[in-house]
Design a protein around this motif. Structure first.
Motif, PDB file in Angstrom:
ATOM      1  N   LEU A 108     -21.108  37.889   5.226  1.00 12.54           N
ATOM      2  CA  LEU A 108     -20.653  38.715   6.354  1.00 12.54           C
ATOM      3  C   LEU A 108     -20.770  37.982   7.680  1.00 12.54           C
ATOM      4  CD1 LEU A 108     -22.185  42.188   5.440  1.00 12.54           C
ATOM      5  CD2 LEU A 108     -19.766  41.537   5.336  1.00 12.54           C
ATOM      6  N   LYS A 109     -19.786  38.190   8.541  1.00 15.27           N
ATOM      7  CA  LYS A 109     -19.809  37.605   9.876  1.00 15.27           C
ATOM      8  C   LYS A 109     -20.929  38.256  10.694  1.00 15.27           C
ATOM      9  CE  LYS A 109     -15.484  36.916  11.576  1.00 15.27           C
ATOM     10  NZ  LYS A 109     -14.124  37.370  11.995  1.00 15.27           N
ATOM     11  N   GLY A 110     -21.668  37.435  11.401  1.00 11.39           N
ATOM     12  CA  GLY A 110     -22.724  37.979  12.250  1.00 11.39           C
ATOM     13  C   GLY A 110     -24.053  38.158  11.545  1.00 11.39           C
ATOM     14  N   ALA A 111     -24.086  37.889  10.217  1.00  9.25           N
ATOM     15  CA  ALA A 111     -25.329  38.095   9.467  1.00  9.25           C
ATOM     16  C   ALA A 111     -26.444  37.176   9.968  1.00  9.25           C
ATOM     17  CB  ALA A 111     -25.072  37.867   7.979  1.00  9.25           C
TER      18      ALA A 111
ATOM     19  N   ASP B 114     -13.651  44.238  13.090  1.00 10.35           N
ATOM     20  CA  ASP B 114     -13.633  43.263  11.993  1.00 10.35           C
ATOM     21  C   ASP B 114     -14.376  43.846  10.795  1.00 10.35           C
ATOM     22  OD1 ASP B 114     -14.069  41.071  10.245  1.00 10.35           O
ATOM     23  OD2 ASP B 114     -13.728  39.720  11.936  1.00 10.35           O
ATOM     24  N   ARG B 115     -13.642  44.061   9.707  1.00 14.13           N
ATOM     25  CA  ARG B 115     -14.307  44.741   8.592  1.00 14.13           C
ATOM     26  C   ARG B 115     -15.327  43.850   7.896  1.00 14.13           C
ATOM     27  NH1 ARG B 115     -11.169  44.143   3.572  1.00 14.13           N
ATOM     28  NH2 ARG B 115      -9.503  42.674   4.013  1.00 14.13           N
ATOM     29  N   PHE B 116     -15.289  42.542   8.182  1.00 13.90           N
ATOM     30  CA  PHE B 116     -16.304  41.652   7.598  1.00 13.90           C
ATOM     31  C   PHE B 116     -17.501  41.472   8.529  1.00 13.90           C
ATOM     32  CE2 PHE B 116     -12.327  40.277   5.505  1.00 13.90           C
ATOM     33  CZ  PHE B 116     -12.690  40.615   4.205  1.00 13.90           C
ATOM     34  N   CYS B 117     -17.527  42.217   9.639  1.00 15.07           N
ATOM     35  CA  CYS B 117     -18.664  42.108  10.565  1.00 15.07           C
ATOM     36  C   CYS B 117     -19.864  42.834   9.981  1.00 15.07           C
ATOM     37  CB  CYS B 117     -18.315  42.716  11.920  1.00 15.07           C
ATOM     38  SG  CYS B 117     -19.696  42.669  13.073  1.00 15.07           S
ATOM     39  N   VAL B 118     -21.020  42.214  10.138  1.00 12.07           N
ATOM     40  CA  VAL B 118     -22.258  42.776   9.588  1.00 12.07           C
ATOM     41  C   VAL B 118     -22.549  44.182  10.125  1.00 12.07           C
ATOM     42  CG1 VAL B 118     -23.818  41.750  11.312  1.00 12.07           C
ATOM     43  CG2 VAL B 118     -24.629  42.084   8.963  1.00 12.07           C
ATOM     44  N   ARG B 127     -23.158  45.573  19.840  1.00  9.67           N
ATOM     45  CA  ARG B 127     -23.315  45.053  21.196  1.00  9.67           C
ATOM     46  C   ARG B 127     -22.109  44.155  21.466  1.00  9.67           C
ATOM     47  NH1 ARG B 127     -28.602  42.056  21.786  1.00  9.67           N
ATOM     48  NH2 ARG B 127     -28.090  40.650  23.448  1.00  9.67           N
ATOM     49  N   PHE B 128     -21.503  44.344  22.625  1.00 11.80           N
ATOM     50  CA  PHE B 128     -20.245  43.642  22.893  1.00 11.80           C
ATOM     51  C   PHE B 128     -20.269  43.082  24.310  1.00 11.80           C
ATOM     52  CE2 PHE B 128     -19.706  47.030  19.882  1.00 11.80           C
ATOM     53  CZ  PHE B 128     -19.006  46.425  18.847  1.00 11.80           C
ATOM     54  N   ARG B 139     -16.054  40.930  23.097  1.00 15.39           N
ATOM     55  CA  ARG B 139     -16.476  40.016  22.021  1.00 15.39           C
ATOM     56  C   ARG B 139     -17.727  40.571  21.357  1.00 15.39           C
ATOM     57  NH1 ARG B 139     -17.765  34.921  24.216  1.00 15.39           N
ATOM     58  NH2 ARG B 139     -19.979  35.243  23.910  1.00 15.39           N
ATOM     59  N   CYS B 140     -17.666  40.690  20.035  1.00 20.51           N
ATOM     60  CA  CYS B 140     -18.807  41.225  19.295  1.00 20.51           C
ATOM     61  C   CYS B 140     -19.957  40.223  19.341  1.00 20.51           C
ATOM     62  CB  CYS B 140     -18.382  41.517  17.844  1.00 20.51           C
ATOM     63  SG  CYS B 140     -19.746  42.062  16.806  1.00 20.51           S
ATOM     64  N   HIS B 141     -21.137  40.711  19.684  1.00 22.49           N
ATOM     65  CA  HIS B 141     -22.333  39.872  19.747  1.00 22.49           C
ATOM     66  C   HIS B 141     -22.636  39.251  18.381  1.00 22.49           C
ATOM     67  CE1 HIS B 141     -26.558  38.791  20.394  1.00 22.49           C
ATOM     68  NE2 HIS B 141     -26.921  39.631  19.445  1.00 22.49           N
ATOM     69  N   TYR B 142     -22.325  39.962  17.314  1.00 22.17           N
ATOM     70  CA  TYR B 142     -22.679  39.492  15.972  1.00 22.17           C
ATOM     71  C   TYR B 142     -21.600  38.599  15.369  1.00 22.17           C
ATOM     72  CZ  TYR B 142     -26.705  42.466  16.309  1.00 22.17           C
ATOM     73  OH  TYR B 142     -27.886  43.007  16.729  1.00 22.17           O
ATOM     74  N   CYS B 143     -20.397  39.134  15.184  1.00 19.87           N
ATOM     75  CA  CYS B 143     -19.380  38.343  14.455  1.00 19.87           C
ATOM     76  C   CYS B 143     -18.539  37.491  15.383  1.00 19.87           C
ATOM     77  CB  CYS B 143     -18.511  39.246  13.596  1.00 19.87           C
ATOM     78  SG  CYS B 143     -17.296  40.193  14.527  1.00 19.87           S
TER      79      CYS B 143
END
Lengths: 313, 158
Positions: A108-111, B114-118, B127-128, B139-143
């Motif tokens: 997963l992205k962001g993991a 993004d469906r693959f975002c954690v 958080r953006f 912009r997503c902080h995670y993905c």
């Protein structure tokens, strides 16, 4: 600059100066007189939630070469993850086991960013889905600098699936931190560099003199480039037995005969694994650099572990 | 045009959010969680839709009794209504009037597209970072995905 205790999650977190500092330290760690002792009492947790061969092996060997140990898992299906444990909890648990650093790969992205927030100890991202794989980008940059003696002002062509390739996206963003690079994106139109990155290239022209060209044939640019960065056109992006896949693979294929007009110092790179995009006859030319590049991955990962664990400053 | 005067729930103390583009007041009230607030406090919340406005043609307006949200919290209104104004009222007097400002960071009010975002798989607050004002781009902080326009979807607090 002190990297001790720092996470390495995304190339976007690093400044050009920090990247340069890491690259400069690679030969220092590689040739360190006490290399085998550097991480003698250190243990790395390898949290591999999805399979990996090169990254995993090179991190393991890197830790061993520094005298350290590794633990963790390489197959999430044998862990509590199948019992629906959250990523946060899995990381927290390993954080409390006395490891010194976590190396994580996750689909997963962001993991990796989330893992870094869960862990007290530093976290190294070994790939978070299609998002970031910073150690790959650093080894690419190191290989470029090693062979060309500089990064500023180079002409670098990227070839193949530029729409889906994580390595080329990340490399492009990293090169935009340098001055006066000329980037050439060679791909079928269906697999072109995403617009958001093209916009970033446009912005970088004003700030750092970067220029870019989009093209469709390798032969048109071969005599100009310093680095030819090839990528795989991934089967999984196409429908079963798609005629397009075969067509693209035959067009975006490099053969030794195409390299006649290349500059003498031009190097062909590839993140590997390759399928058909580089013919085996290229291997014997002076331009082939992909296996040394992969080997550099080991040295770059040794350096990152040494810097983050604070055993080399 | 026929003159008509419409007043909605004059409030003695609270907040008025004015100059909201017509049709956006309901979304704003959802993002701010005003429904839940009303249920909890029993205070008056008035939502006016399609009011006439010399500058905007039509506009929406929200009045919330006894509400005292910080500037930071109210700045999320700017994502939906960039030209909204906030008036704070105490004991029938206007004590402060300001425009909303687009914040640098947006909290857990947006869903990462993004469906693959954690964040879409684990229980983790979003958080953006606001990376562009026009068009508003997050912009997503995670993905690290960047997105704008209709891809910006707000979490609905019911």
């Amino acid at each position: 600059m002190d990297f001790k205790g720092k996470d390495l999650i995304s190339m976007n977190d690093l400044t050009r100066e920090e990247i340069d500092e890491i690259l400069q330290k690679v030969p220092v760690v590689q040739n360190h007189p006490e290399k085998k002792q550097l991480c003698r009492h250190k243990v790395s947790a390898m949290l591999f939630f999805e399979p990996s061969t090169r990254t995993r092996t090179s991190f393991e060997v890197a830790m061993r070469n520094l005298g350290g140990k590794v633990g963790g898992f390489y197959d999430a299906s044998i862990t509590s993850v199948v019992k629906e444990e959250s990523l946060w909890d899995t990381v927290k648990m390993h954080d409390g086991y006395g490891f010194d650093v976590i190396v994580i790969r996750h689909p997963l992205k962001g993991a990796a960013r989330l893992a870094a927030e869960a862990a007290e100890i530093p976290v190294i991202n070994a790939g978070d889905g299609p998002n970031q794989h910073p150690t790959q980008t650093l080894l690419d940059l190191y290989s470029i600098k090693e062979t060309q003696d500089k990064i500023d002002g180079l002409t670098i062509a990227m070839v193949g699936d530029l729409a889906n390739g994580r390595t080329v996206h990340s490399l492009t963003e990293a090169l935009l931190k340098y001055n006066d690079c000329r980037l050439i994106f060679i791909s079928p139109r269906d697999l072109a560099m995403p617009r958001s990155l093209i916009d970033k290239c446009r912005k970088a022209w004003a700030e750092r003199g970067a220029t870019f060209t989009e093209g469709s044939r390798i032969e048109d640019y071969i005599s100009e480039v310093d680095v030819l960065y090839m990528t795989r056109i991934q089967k999984e992006r196409f429908e079963e037995r798609s005629p397009l896949l075969e067509k693209f693979r035959s067009i975006y294929r490099l053969e030794a005969s195409m390299l006649k007009s290349a500059k003498p110092h031009m190097k062909v790179m590839h993140p590997l694994p390759r399928v058909t995009e580089i013919a085996p006859d290229v291997d014997a030319t002076d331009h082939a650099y992909y296996f040394q590049q992969a080997r550099n991955g080991l040295f770059v990962r040794e350096t990152l572990l040494a810097l983050i664990l604070g055993v080399v400053r | 045009m026929k003159d008509r005067t419409i007043t909605i729930a004059k409030i003695d103390t609270g907040i008025v959010i004015d100059h909201i583009p017509a049709g956006k007041a309901y979304l704003i009230s959802q993002v701010l969680g005003l429904n839940a607030l009303a249920r909890e406090t029993g205070d008056i919340i008035a939502i006016g839709i399609n009011f006439e406005s010399p500058s905007m043609g039509r506009k929406d307006i929200i009045k919330v009794e006894n509400l005292s949200l910080s500037r930071d919290m109210l700045n999320v209104v700017s994502l939906i209504a960039p030209h909204a104004t906030v008036t704070r009222i105490a004991n029938g007097e206007v004590i402060e009037k300001h425009k909303v400002e687009i914040p640098g960071v947006v909290g857990d009010i947006v869903i990462c597209p993004d469906r693959f975002c954690v964040t879409n798989h684990e229980e983790v607050p979003g958080r953006f970072y606001v990376v562009d004002h026009s068009p508003l781009t997050l912009r997503c902080h995670y993905c690290e995905s960047e997105f704008f326009g209709p891809l910006i979807k707000y979490k609905e607090k019911t």
